[in-house]
Every structure is written in C-alpha cells, then in structure tokens.
Motif scaffolding. Structure first.
Motif, short mmCIF file in Angstrom:
data_model
loop_
_atom_site.label_atom_id
_atom_site.label_comp_id
_atom_site.label_asym_id
_atom_site.label_seq_id
_atom_site.Cartn_x
_atom_site.Cartn_y
_atom_site.Cartn_z
N ASP A 100 -5.25 -1.64 -5.25
CA ASP A 100 -4.64 -2.17 -4.04
C ASP A 100 -5.57 -3.19 -3.40
O ASP A 100 -6.61 -2.82 -2.85
CB ASP A 100 -4.33 -1.02 -3.07
N GLU A 101 -5.21 -4.45 -3.51
CA GLU A 101 -5.97 -5.58 -2.95
C GLU A 101 -7.44 -5.59 -3.37
O GLU A 101 -8.33 -5.65 -2.52
CB GLU A 101 -5.88 -5.56 -1.41
N GLN A 120 -6.76 0.42 -0.94
CA GLN A 120 -7.18 -0.78 -0.21
C GLN A 120 -8.38 -0.46 0.66
O GLN A 120 -9.37 -1.19 0.66
CB GLN A 120 -6.01 -1.29 0.63
N SER A 144 0.83 -1.21 0.00
CA SER A 144 0.00 0.00 0.00
C SER A 144 0.86 1.25 0.00
O SER A 144 0.52 2.25 -0.65
CB SER A 144 -0.93 0.00 1.22
MG LIG Z 1 -1.88 -2.93 2.04
#
Ligand SMILES: [Mg+2]
Ligand SMILES: Nc1ncnc2c1ncn2[C@@H]1O[C@H](COP(=O)(O)OP(=O)(O)O)[C@@H](O)[C@H]1O
Length: 251
Positions: free
Chosen positions: A167-168, A85, A47
């Motif tokens: 992000d994810e 995220q 991140s």
């Molecule tokens: Mg992360």
C-alpha cells in the motif's frame, strides 16, 4: 488461454465506516505473475481494499478470495504478505532491520522455535535483494521511509509469499528506494509472484505495472496500462480532475 485461478478475486465488495461508503461494489480479478497497480486519489478506498483483502476490515457484503480460498487460509499458509501504508510499528522499539525481516519466518517455524540455518539464509537473501544488507543491524526506526518499505518487502520475501500487497510503497521515498523496489517487483513478477501496489503517482505506472485498476470506491476500469490510463477514465477515477502528470502518459 490460461485457466489459472486468480491470485485475487474480489466480487461486489461493499465496505462502510459508519455511514460513510468506502467501497461500493468493487469487482477485481488479479492474475498471478504480474505487477498490478491500484490507482486512485486520496480517499478512493485503496487502503480499505487492502485491509478487506487481509480480513482487517469487515465487508458489509461481497467476497474476497485469495488463490481461490479464503483470505484467512491464504494468510495462515503464508501465501500473502502485506505492507500497510502506515505500518503499525513502534519505531522506537529496539528491533533491528534483520529482526523485522526474520518475522517473515515465524509463521513457518512456529511461535517458540529458534531460527535454523535455512531461516537465516532466507533472511540474508531477502535483505540482499532489497539492498539492505549493509543496514541489517540498524534499529528499524533509524531507517528512512523508503528503506523501511524495502524492509517490509524483504519480510514478505523471507516469508516466501506468493502475493505481495503493497500500500503506497512509493509515497515519500527516496529515488534509490523507488528504483530498487521497481526493479525488484518486476523481477518478482517474472518469477511468478503476484504484486498489487497502490499509488497515486501515475508517472511511475508504465515502468512498474503490467496492469492497472482505477479505483474510485468502485473499479472504474481495469486492464493493460495503455488501455486504462486514458484521459476519460482518469477523469472518472479522479472525480473529473485529471492530474497534469497523467497527460504525459495517456495518449
Ligand atoms: Mg491509503
Ligand atoms: N477507520 C476509518 N474510519 C472512518 N473512515 C475511514 C476510516 N478509514 C478510512 N476511512 C474513510 O474511507 C474512505 C477511504 O479511505 P482509504 O481506504 O484510506 O482511501 P485511500 O487509501 O485511497 O486514501 C475515505 O473517505 C476515508 O476518510
């Protein structure tokens, strides 16, 4: 050989939070028109690397270039879209899915102008591509986690971003969202867009990514999936612990 300017070029990037080193000399080249995976365990700096690319954290040293220019310039030109995220969104706020996707057009039309016909068409097309047309008028907070991720990808599409930083996007999402997103990201890369997606789920990588980078505060390895998801490299990336899920993937 292609001499295309990399979509992302990170050079010797160092980021700290107080005394804690989050990134310790990251070097990363992301070629355009591919899906790249950023793989690492919790706390490995994924991140932070995204935030540094977006100019949201300050580096102590090192460089980030997007399309050969500054991150600022790429963002102002609408060339990069970022789905964090943990979206800093007030989920109680009464905005619809369509409103969120439409924010992707604002940079293009300027602050106070109204959306025009082609803006609405772009929003509709983006909603359709992430399969959220049916939920377009729903309040954003009423979506599942996976549907919200799709909404943020749709915002990037409405923006006509060339580089998507996700992000994810698969963390805690339903199977339909995962399948929809995987197919969509593959299609976007085939169209020439560049996707960088972080995940700690190695199982999902071969179907999704052309290339991967293993991160553990620095890049342990980067390259085609088959060359990179190897037990000894994964052991390095995951601090000596190779997750069992990796063993079915790495030959
Ligand atoms: Mg992360
Ligand atoms: N705002 C912050 N303040 C202090 N430490 C942070 C902050 N954000 C992240 N960290 C620390 O930096 C390291 C990298 O975090 P992060 O980039 O979130 O990794 P990942 O996304 O791979 O889990 C971790 O040790 C984390 O605890």
């Amino acid at each position: 050989m292609s001499v295309a300017v990399p979509a992302v070029a990170v050079t010797d990037l160092h980021v700290r939070y107080g005394a804690a080193v989050a990134l310790d000399g990251v070097d990363l080249r992301i070629a355009p028109g591919r899906v790249h995976g950023l793989i690492g365990m919790n706390g490995s700096g994924k991140s932070t690397l995204f935030k540094a690319m977006m100019g949201l954290v300050r580096a102590r040293s090192g460089d980030v270039l997007l399309f050969g220019g500054s991150s600022d310039a790429a963002r102002r030109a609408g060339r990069v879209a970022y789905a964090p995220q943990n979206e800093a969104v007030d989920w109680e706020f009464p905005v619809s899915v369509r409103d969120v996707v439409a924010t992707g057009r604002y940079g293009r039309i300027g602050g106070y102008r109204r959306l025009r016909r082609d803006d609405h068409a772009a929003v509709d097309a983006a909603l359709d591509r992430v399969e959220l047309t049916d939920l377009a008028d729903r309040q954003i907070g009423a979506l599942s986690g996976g549907q919200r991720k799709r909404a943020f990808v749709a915002r990037g599409l409405a923006q006509e971003a060339e580089l998507l930083l996700l992000d994810e996007p698969f963390a805690g999402v339903d199977k339909r969202s995962e399948a929809t997103l995987t197919a969509l990201l593959r299609d976007l890369a085939a169209e020439g867009r560049t996707v960088l997606v972080s995940t700690h789920d190695i199982i999902a990588v071969p179907a999704l990514c052309d290339e991967v980078a293993l991160l553990n505060r620095r890049i342990i390895a980067q390259g085609p999936v088959a060359d990179t998801l190897r037990p000894e490299l994964l052991a390095d990336a995951f601090g000596g612990f190779v997750p069992a899920s990796a063993l079915g993937v790495a030959a």
